[in-house]
Design an enzyme around this catalytic site. Sequence first.
Site: not given
Length: 416
Positions: A90-91, A98, A101, A126, A130, A416
């Site tokens: 998470s960010v 910025r 990630l 989402e 990735y 997981f």
Amino acid sequence: MASDANGLSTDLRVLRQDEWDKWYNTLIRGFGGVPEAAEERELWNSLTEFDRSLGVWDGDECVGTAGAFSFRLTVPGGASLPVAGVTMVSVAATHRRRGILTSMMRRQLDDVRSWGEPLAVLTASEPAIYGRFGYGNATFSLYAEIDTSRVRLSVSAGTDDVRVRYAAPAEVLDVCEAVYARLVPARPGMLERRPGWERLGVLDPESERDGASPLQCVLAERDGETVGYARYRVKPVWESPGPDGKVVLEDSAALDPAADAALWRFLFGIDLTSTVAVRGRPVDDPWQYLASDLRRCNLRLRDSLYVRPVEVGAALEARTYQTPVDVVFEVEDTFCPWNAGRWRLSGDAKGASCERTADAADLALSVRELGAAYLGGVSLASLGAAGRVRELRRGALAEASLGFGAGAVPWLPHGF
């Protein structure tokens, strides 16, 4: 310390145990901010591997989270491969765009390589996020809403020899885990359960029930031996014409077709219900071939496990190939450049080698497509038809695609 374009500094570092609550609160806020039940929070605290978890800090505030569980994953051929299970990413919304990630993904993949783990895997909240880091969708899961008032099962021979009995989920956890463990080597994508992970299957916070019952369990037994189990909930629904309840299947496993059929027959026949809701099951789940009318099962697929080769050579050598392959891949990997270039894969059902080569390439693809095809659930031929794999030697795509297949459809049994 790192600075963004606005000159604001952040600190990316390995998580300390005394930072976990603040770190985990950042993760929960990133996923909407709804508090978890105490038992759920305690479980994830106990499963967190602190030396494999990262936090990004802006002063005393945690603004980024990422973890990597140490798993073993079944690959085609039955080998159990050490992999990094990427999780808890998470960010903070205040710190988006910025590079946080990207910095966590960079550090994480460097760490995974240093740990000697050839693959990183994840499930994506989402999926669009990735792909740019080299993760390809390698498995799918089956979802269904089965109208049991109209769909009937034609069960296999021997089903009547299997006894189904109720059991308290926590009290039979060990025997259920023994059944699961026997199935792990037979299907690519399955995870060996490390100590503590068995608790995930019986976690039962009221907040997760959506109006359904507490978790229930039945065992399938033959001659005194447990040969399967099902964990489920029942959601009572009453309409003016009468009962219209739903059975929500959480988990099921069986060692043979008769045990599997006995469990499904039980689920279909629970009183006061007319629907069985199926979530996250294998694409080739056998009940589909016993059902009288698949149109009334409302089948749908969803992306599941994403695979990222961290060391291309080691990853391709770790699995076997259902037909002989001898192919040179030209691999593109801008995020992990040590993978980029040409690799000769030679293998069959007994084993494989994959080494650097200067020979002409037969197929060209990115590491993302290689990850998607790795477990055998997504064919290289399909990726080629989509233009994601380029054939440079005639016939190479069909040869490699056939070799990369797997006898069983890959499946991730739980998140997981």
